[in-house]
Write a protein that holds these residues in place. Structure first.
Motif, PDB file in Angstrom:
ATOM      1  N   LEU A  76       0.824  -1.213   0.000  1.00 52.06           N
ATOM      2  CA  LEU A  76       0.000   0.000   0.000  1.00 52.06           C
ATOM      3  C   LEU A  76       0.856   1.259   0.000  1.00 52.06           C
ATOM      4  CD1 LEU A  76      -2.844  -1.083   2.423  1.00 52.06           C
ATOM      5  CD2 LEU A  76      -2.978  -0.761  -0.035  1.00 52.06           C
ATOM      6  N   GLY A  77       2.102   1.119   0.441  1.00 51.48           N
ATOM      7  CA  GLY A  77       2.979   2.288   0.454  1.00 51.48           C
ATOM      8  C   GLY A  77       3.785   2.410  -0.836  1.00 51.48           C
ATOM      9  N   GLY A  78       3.657   1.475  -1.749  1.00 44.71           N
ATOM     10  CA  GLY A  78       4.503   1.467  -2.943  1.00 44.71           C
ATOM     11  C   GLY A  78       3.871   2.166  -4.138  1.00 44.71           C
ATOM     12  N   GLY A  79       4.471   1.950  -5.288  1.00 40.96           N
ATOM     13  CA  GLY A  79       4.082   2.654  -6.520  1.00 40.96           C
ATOM     14  C   GLY A  79       2.683   2.301  -7.009  1.00 40.96           C
ATOM     15  N   TYR A  80       2.166   1.189  -6.572  1.00 37.31           N
ATOM     16  CA  TYR A  80       0.836   0.786  -7.033  1.00 37.31           C
ATOM     17  C   TYR A  80      -0.262   1.132  -6.039  1.00 37.31           C
ATOM     18  CZ  TYR A  80       3.410  -1.882 -10.496  1.00 37.31           C
ATOM     19  OH  TYR A  80       4.236  -2.249 -11.514  1.00 37.31           O
TER      20      TYR A  80
END
Ligand SMILES: Nc1ncnc2c1ncn2[C@@H]1O[C@H](COP(=O)(O)OP(=O)(O)OP(=O)(O)O)[C@@H](O)[C@H]1O
Ligand SMILES: [Mg+2]
Length: 341
Positions: free
Chosen positions: A317-321
Motif C-alpha cells: 500500500l505504500g509502494g508505486g501501485y
C-alpha cells in the motif's frame, strides 16, 4: 453442503477461457454498469468544482464532432481542440461514468476498453492488424490508463500517436496524470520522451472528490465465519462458483489478465474461502485486475477469512501501485456488501 448443491456450484479454477482478437474487438464497448451513463445523470458534487468542470470539458470535447457549418452563429472558427482528453482523479469520482457518457455521445465508429483490453487486442492480432482495426474510429476511449509494463507503454503511445494522426480522437481516464505515468514503477525516465509526446496531445482534467460509492476506505469488506460462509454459499444462485482463495490466486497466474473478462462472464456471484493476506506483488496485481472485471460485471463476492480490504500488505500500500490497491479495496468493499453500486 449437500451433494446436489456441489453439483450446482462450479469452481472458478475449472474455467480456462480463451479469447480471440475478434472477440476482444466485439467487447470494446462500455461495461454493462455504464450503459446508461450520460452527462445528464452525472451529478457534480458542488464541494468539488472540478467535477462540473469535467462535465464541461467532456461536453466541449463532444462539440468537436459537430459540423462547424457556415451559419450565422459560426462566424468565429474556434481553434481546433486538442485531439485527446485525459480525465485524471481519485477512485470513485466518476471518471469511467464520464468516459462512458462521452462514448455514448460520440458519433460514428467508436471503441471503449480498458488499457489492458487494448494491449490484449494488440497481443492477439499483432500491432499492425490492431491499428488497422481501430483506424478510422471517431473515438478511442481508454479506461484506466495504468502502466505496469514499459513495453506496453511504448506500444500504446505509438498506437495512439498513429490513430490520432489518422484523425481519431482519444479520451482516457487514469488515477495518474500523464506526466507521472510510470513513476515509482519502472524507470520512467527512459520513457519520458514518449510519455511527454503523448501528454502534449491531451487536455488533462483533474477531477477531485469523494468516492461516490460512499464507502470510505476505512470501511470493511464483509468476511463471514465458516458456518455463515457455508450457509451463504448454499443460498447462492445457480452458476455461482466456490473456491479456496489461494487456489484462485494460483489459477489467475495461469491466465492472461485480458482474459479475466471471460473468466467472470455470466457469474452471478463468487465465493472465496479462507482469504489471506497476499505476499507477492504479482499476485496482488492480478487480484486487482480480477476485481476490476468482477466490478464491471457487478459480481457479488462472498468471502471468509481475512476481510478482502486487508489482503494487501502495508508495504504494498505504500509502494508505486498504491492507488491501484486502494481502488481495488474500494471495489471489494462495494462487492462484498451484497449491494454493489
Ligand atoms: N457525480 C456522479 N453522479 C452520478 N453517478 C456517479 C457520479 N460519480 C460516480 N457515479 C457513479 O458511481 C459509480 C462509481 O463511479 P465510476 O466507476 O465512474 O468512478 P471512477 O472514478 O471511474 O472510479 P475508479 O477509480 O474506481 O475507476 C458508478 O456507478 C457511477 O455511475
Ligand atoms: Mg473507473
Amino acid at each position: 453442503m449437500t451433494s446436489d448443491q456441489k453439483l450446482a456450484l462450479a469452481r472458478l479454477v475449472d474455467r480456462s477461457p480463451s479469447l480471440s482478437g475478434t472477440e476482444i474487438a466485439a467487447q470494446l464497448v462500455p461495461p454493462r454498469q455504464f450503459q446508461h451513463a450520460t452527462l445528464d445523470n452525472y451529478v457534480p458534487d458542488a464541494d468539488y468544482p472540478s467535477q462540473s468542470e469535467a462535465v464541461d470539458a467532456v461536453r466541449g470535447f463532444l462539440q468537436g464532432w459537430k459540423p462547424s457549418g457556415g451559419g450565422l452563429f459560426s462566424r468565429r472558427k474556434a481553434t481546433p481542440p486538442l485531439p485527446g482528453l485525459y480525465l485524471d482523479g481519485g477512485f470513485g469520482v466518476g471518471k469511467t461514468h464520464l468516459l462512458a457518457a462521452l462514448w455514448h455521445g460520440a458519433p460514428g465508429r467508436k471503441y471503449f476498453g480498458t488499457f489492458i483490453e487494448y494491449t490484449a487486442l494488440i497481443g492477439a492480432l499483432g500491432y499492425q492488424q490492431a491499428v488497422q482495426l481501430l483506424r478510422g474510429a471517431t473515438l478511442i476511449a481508454i479506461d484506466e490508463f495504468e502502466l505496469d509494463d514499459p513495453g506496453d507503454t511504448m506500444m500504446m503511445t505509438r498506437m495512439l500517436g498513429e490513430l490520432i494522426d489518422s484523425g481519431s480522437r482519444v479520451a482516457a481516464t487514469s488515477n495518474t496524470p500523464p506526466n507521472a505515468l510510470g513513476e515509482g514503477r519502472f524507470a520512467a525516465s527512459d520513457f519520458l520522451r514518449e510519455i511527454h509526446a503523448m501528454s502534449s496531445r491531451f487536455r488533462t482534467i483533474r477531477i477531485d472528490g469523494l468516492d461516490y460509492r460512499r464507502r470510505a476506505i476505512e470501511g470493511h469488506a464483509v468476511s463471514l465465519g465458516n458456518a455463515e460462509f457455508d450457509a451463504a454459499v448454499k443460498g447462492l444462485p445457480r452458476g455461482s462458483t466456490v473456491d479456496d482463495f489461494g487456489a484462485v490466486l494460483s489459477h489467475l497466474a495461469t491466465i492472461h489478465p485480458s482474459k479475466y473478462v471471460k473468466l467472470v462472464e455470466g457469474l452471478p456471484a463468487i465465493a472465496l474461502k479462507d482469504v489471506r493476506q497476499i505476499t507477492a506483488q504479482t499476485d496482488a496485481l492480478r487480484l486487482v485486475a480480477f476485481i476490476d472485471r468482477l466490478y464491471d460485471d457487478q459480481v457479488e463476492i462472498v468471502a471468509s477469512g481475512t476481510p478482502l480490504d486487508q489482503v494487501f500488505a502495508d508495504d504494498m500500500l505504500g509502494g508505486g501501485y498504491r492507488k491501484k490497491y486502494l481502488r481495488a479495496i474500494s471495489r471489494m468493499i462495494a462487492l462484498t456488501t451484497g449491494q454493489p453500486q
